[in-house]
Design a protein around this motif. Structure first.
Motif, PDB file in Angstrom:
ATOM      1  N   GLN A 120     -10.968   1.554   5.485  1.00  0.00           N
ATOM      2  CA  GLN A 120     -10.560   0.664   6.575  1.00  0.00           C
ATOM      3  C   GLN A 120      -9.042   0.500   6.668  1.00  0.00           C
ATOM      4  OE1 GLN A 120     -12.769  -0.057   4.205  1.00  0.00           O
ATOM      5  NE2 GLN A 120     -14.730  -0.074   5.328  1.00  0.00           N
ATOM      6  N   GLN A 121      -8.311   0.894   5.619  1.00  0.00           N
ATOM      7  CA  GLN A 121      -6.855   0.734   5.618  1.00  0.00           C
ATOM      8  C   GLN A 121      -6.121   1.908   6.249  1.00  0.00           C
ATOM      9  OE1 GLN A 121      -6.933  -0.190   1.206  1.00  0.00           O
ATOM     10  NE2 GLN A 121      -5.409  -1.713   1.840  1.00  0.00           N
ATOM     11  N   PHE A 122      -6.822   3.014   6.491  1.00  0.00           N
ATOM     12  CA  PHE A 122      -6.179   4.170   7.113  1.00  0.00           C
ATOM     13  C   PHE A 122      -6.041   3.943   8.616  1.00  0.00           C
ATOM     14  CE2 PHE A 122      -7.338   6.020   3.126  1.00  0.00           C
ATOM     15  CZ  PHE A 122      -6.433   7.062   2.917  1.00  0.00           C
ATOM     16  N   GLU A 123      -4.822   4.170   9.114  1.00  0.00           N
ATOM     17  CA  GLU A 123      -4.555   4.024  10.538  1.00  0.00           C
ATOM     18  C   GLU A 123      -4.273   5.360  11.216  1.00  0.00           C
ATOM     19  OE1 GLU A 123      -1.297   1.319  10.752  1.00  0.00           O
ATOM     20  OE2 GLU A 123      -2.502  -0.430  10.139  1.00  0.00           O
ATOM     21  N   ARG A 124      -3.715   6.317  10.452  1.00  0.00           N
ATOM     22  CA  ARG A 124      -3.405   7.642  11.007  1.00  0.00           C
ATOM     23  C   ARG A 124      -3.786   8.703   9.974  1.00  0.00           C
ATOM     24  NH1 ARG A 124       0.580   4.376  12.047  1.00  0.00           N
ATOM     25  NH2 ARG A 124       1.754   5.093  10.247  1.00  0.00           N
ATOM     26  N   LEU A 125      -4.554   9.679  10.420  1.00  0.00           N
ATOM     27  CA  LEU A 125      -5.059  10.738   9.553  1.00  0.00           C
ATOM     28  C   LEU A 125      -4.746  12.091  10.178  1.00  0.00           C
ATOM     29  CD1 LEU A 125      -6.979  11.261   7.003  1.00  0.00           C
ATOM     30  CD2 LEU A 125      -8.796  11.533   8.708  1.00  0.00           C
ATOM     31  N   GLY A 126      -4.309  13.043   9.370  1.00  0.00           N
ATOM     32  CA  GLY A 126      -3.960  14.363   9.884  1.00  0.00           C
ATOM     33  C   GLY A 126      -4.989  15.420   9.528  1.00  0.00           C
ATOM     34  N   THR A 127      -5.157  16.396  10.407  1.00  0.00           N
ATOM     35  CA  THR A 127      -5.958  17.575  10.108  1.00  0.00           C
ATOM     36  C   THR A 127      -5.515  18.711  11.015  1.00  0.00           C
ATOM     37  OG1 THR A 127      -8.205  18.361   9.629  1.00  0.00           O
ATOM     38  CG2 THR A 127      -7.876  17.265  11.745  1.00  0.00           C
ATOM     39  N   SER A 161     -14.112  15.026   8.800  1.00  0.00           N
ATOM     40  CA  SER A 161     -15.253  14.695   7.957  1.00  0.00           C
ATOM     41  C   SER A 161     -16.065  13.563   8.585  1.00  0.00           C
ATOM     42  CB  SER A 161     -14.780  14.283   6.561  1.00  0.00           C
ATOM     43  OG  SER A 161     -14.094  15.355   5.939  1.00  0.00           O
ATOM     44  N   GLN A 162     -17.361  13.577   8.339  1.00  0.00           N
ATOM     45  CA  GLN A 162     -18.283  12.665   9.006  1.00  0.00           C
ATOM     46  C   GLN A 162     -17.928  11.199   8.806  1.00  0.00           C
ATOM     47  OE1 GLN A 162     -20.710  13.713  11.071  1.00  0.00           O
ATOM     48  NE2 GLN A 162     -21.100  11.577  11.583  1.00  0.00           N
ATOM     49  N   HIS A 163     -17.414  10.841   7.617  1.00  0.00           N
ATOM     50  CA  HIS A 163     -17.145   9.430   7.345  1.00  0.00           C
ATOM     51  C   HIS A 163     -15.989   8.863   8.164  1.00  0.00           C
ATOM     52  CE1 HIS A 163     -15.224  11.958   4.172  1.00  0.00           C
ATOM     53  NE2 HIS A 163     -14.168  11.238   4.466  1.00  0.00           N
ATOM     54  N   TRP A 164     -15.230   9.723   8.854  1.00  0.00           N
ATOM     55  CA  TRP A 164     -14.146   9.252   9.710  1.00  0.00           C
ATOM     56  C   TRP A 164     -14.575   9.098  11.173  1.00  0.00           C
ATOM     57  CZ3 TRP A 164     -10.485   7.210   7.047  1.00  0.00           C
ATOM     58  CH2 TRP A 164     -10.034   7.767   5.850  1.00  0.00           C
ATOM     59  N   GLN A 165     -15.698   9.674  11.544  1.00  0.00           N
ATOM     60  CA  GLN A 165     -16.044   9.807  12.957  1.00  0.00           C
ATOM     61  C   GLN A 165     -16.114   8.473  13.697  1.00  0.00           C
ATOM     62  OE1 GLN A 165     -16.151  12.491  14.645  1.00  0.00           O
ATOM     63  NE2 GLN A 165     -16.370  14.142  13.157  1.00  0.00           N
ATOM     64  N   SER A 166     -16.777   7.488  13.123  1.00  0.00           N
ATOM     65  CA  SER A 166     -16.963   6.230  13.846  1.00  0.00           C
ATOM     66  C   SER A 166     -15.635   5.513  14.085  1.00  0.00           C
ATOM     67  CB  SER A 166     -17.928   5.307  13.089  1.00  0.00           C
ATOM     68  OG  SER A 166     -17.410   4.969  11.810  1.00  0.00           O
ATOM     69  N   ARG A 167     -14.711   5.571  13.125  1.00  0.00           N
ATOM     70  CA  ARG A 167     -13.420   4.910  13.286  1.00  0.00           C
ATOM     71  C   ARG A 167     -12.547   5.647  14.300  1.00  0.00           C
ATOM     72  NH1 ARG A 167      -9.771   3.642   9.482  1.00  0.00           N
ATOM     73  NH2 ARG A 167      -9.522   1.597  10.439  1.00  0.00           N
ATOM     74  N   ILE A 168     -12.673   6.983  14.357  1.00  0.00           N
ATOM     75  CA  ILE A 168     -11.943   7.752  15.368  1.00  0.00           C
ATOM     76  C   ILE A 168     -12.471   7.422  16.758  1.00  0.00           C
ATOM     77  CG2 ILE A 168     -11.479  10.076  16.237  1.00  0.00           C
ATOM     78  CD1 ILE A 168     -11.574  11.031  13.300  1.00  0.00           C
ATOM     79  N   GLU A 169     -13.785   7.390  16.893  1.00  0.00           N
ATOM     80  CA  GLU A 169     -14.406   7.128  18.199  1.00  0.00           C
ATOM     81  C   GLU A 169     -14.115   5.717  18.695  1.00  0.00           C
ATOM     82  OE1 GLU A 169     -18.487   8.002  17.513  1.00  0.00           O
ATOM     83  OE2 GLU A 169     -18.139  10.174  17.294  1.00  0.00           O
ATOM     84  N   SER A 170     -14.002   4.756  17.783  1.00  0.00           N
ATOM     85  CA  SER A 170     -13.730   3.370  18.181  1.00  0.00           C
ATOM     86  C   SER A 170     -12.254   3.113  18.450  1.00  0.00           C
ATOM     87  CB  SER A 170     -14.211   2.416  17.079  1.00  0.00           C
ATOM     88  OG  SER A 170     -13.413   2.554  15.906  1.00  0.00           O
ATOM     89  N   GLY A 171     -11.397   4.079  18.088  1.00  0.00           N
ATOM     90  CA  GLY A 171      -9.964   3.909  18.278  1.00  0.00           C
ATOM     91  C   GLY A 171      -9.264   3.212  17.126  1.00  0.00           C
ATOM     92  N   GLU A 172     -10.009   2.875  16.075  1.00  0.00           N
ATOM     93  CA  GLU A 172      -9.392   2.221  14.905  1.00  0.00           C
ATOM     94  C   GLU A 172      -8.541   3.187  14.090  1.00  0.00           C
ATOM     95  OE1 GLU A 172     -12.277  -0.847  13.001  1.00  0.00           O
ATOM     96  OE2 GLU A 172     -13.520   0.792  13.782  1.00  0.00           O
ATOM     97  N   LEU A 173      -8.847   4.467  14.187  1.00  0.00           N
ATOM     98  CA  LEU A 173      -8.120   5.494  13.434  1.00  0.00           C
ATOM     99  C   LEU A 173      -7.587   6.543  14.402  1.00  0.00           C
ATOM    100  CD1 LEU A 173      -7.360   6.757  10.621  1.00  0.00           C
ATOM    101  CD2 LEU A 173      -9.507   8.037  10.797  1.00  0.00           C
ATOM    102  N   GLU A 174      -6.288   6.818  14.314  1.00  0.00           N
ATOM    103  CA  GLU A 174      -5.684   7.868  15.142  1.00  0.00           C
ATOM    104  C   GLU A 174      -5.723   9.190  14.385  1.00  0.00           C
ATOM    105  OE1 GLU A 174      -1.362   9.157  17.109  1.00  0.00           O
ATOM    106  OE2 GLU A 174      -1.598   7.205  16.104  1.00  0.00           O
ATOM    107  N   LEU A 175      -6.305  10.201  15.009  1.00  0.00           N
ATOM    108  CA  LEU A 175      -6.359  11.530  14.398  1.00  0.00           C
ATOM    109  C   LEU A 175      -5.189  12.349  14.923  1.00  0.00           C
ATOM    110  CD1 LEU A 175      -8.048  13.388  12.531  1.00  0.00           C
ATOM    111  CD2 LEU A 175      -9.147  14.264  14.607  1.00  0.00           C
TER     112      LEU A 175
END
Length: 258
Positions: free
Chosen positions: A136-143, A150-164
């Motif tokens: 929950q503390q990650f705000e920006r993730l690179g790939t 990875s699957q465990h990031w999908q919901s936070r990316i889709e909700s806008g909580e995490l910027e990919l």
């Protein structure tokens, strides 16, 4: 440099054509060139099809040694990952590497897959100072551009909580990590450490986030038309398990099983 059991000869054709001779004959394929679609970027030490004998990836070594033993001729065809699902129909390839059923929901029934040749670690690479960050503390993730997070990031990316943050250059992503623009990279740590060292960073500063789920995915070969050769490849993988593991250990690749 990783070694094979016999020998291979590199033939230059746009820098990406390999001819492998020797070993037992595989009559169905020994009289023609088999085209393997590969991603058009390097992901060393897992895969890199550049023809550089001093920097041979593990996946390339496995295929080279298999080709030598079974008298198969492979041509590696570099293709953009953004068109991955269309390689077979558009680019007239015989095989695709690396591949996995999870990446092929639309084609999984018609495609045949080998057993895993090796495994990719789906983990979150961070600087040591961020090792204890929670999901929950990650705000920006690179790939890498075109890679599926990875699957465990999908919901936070889709909700806008995490910027990919994506880019086609792994070296740029590493610079973003060291500069704090992203907090982690959703990539294999052996790969990230290799390119970080090339950039002059200390790879020992890179660790896995201990609060993030880790998983692995198998690197397989797929085909539409040549299941017999996949059977031969499966036999090769089974009979050379310890040799393949020694190549993985030499490159610091530790992912095991799916």
């Amino acid at each position: 440099m990783l070694g094979c059991f016999a020998w291979g000869r590199y033939v230059g054709s746009l820098g990406l054509f390999f001819l492998f001779l020797s070993g037992a004959a595989l009559a169905d394929h020994s009289d023609r060139v088999l085209r393997i679609g590969v991603e058009d970027h390097a992901f060393y030490p897992l895969f890199s099809f550049t023809g550089d004998e001093q920097k041979k990836s593990v996946l390339e070594t496995i295929l080279e040694c298999f080709a030598e033993q079974y008298d198969v001729t492979f041509e590696y065809v570099p293709l953009p990952i953004t068109r991955f699902k269309h390689w077979y129909e558009k680019d007239h390839i015989d095989f695709r590497v690396p591949d996995n059923p999870l990446w092929n929901s639309e084609q999984s029934e018609s495609l045949k897959f080998s057993e895993p040749m090796m495994y990719l670690s789906q983990s979150t690479v961070v600087l040591a100072e961020n090792q204890h960050l929670r999901l929950q503390q990650f705000e920006r993730l690179g790939t890498l551009y075109g890679f599926t997070p990875s699957q465990h990031w999908q919901s936070r990316i889709e909700s806008g909580e995490l910027e990919l943050v994506t880019d086609s250059s792994i070296k740029l992503l590493i610079r973003l990590l060291y500069s704090g623009v992203v907090q982690g990279l959703d990539l294999d740590i052996a790969v990230v450490r290799h390119y970080a060292e090339e950039l002059g960073y200390n790879p020992e500063q890179l660790v896995l986030a201990d609060g993030i789920q880790q998983s692995t995915i198998g690197y397989r070969m797929s085909t539409l038309k040549h299941p017999a050769l996949l059977k031969q490849l499966n036999e090769f993988i089974a009979t050379h398990e310890h040799k393949i593991q020694s190549w993985l250990d030499a490159k610091g690749i530790n992912a095991v099983g799916e």
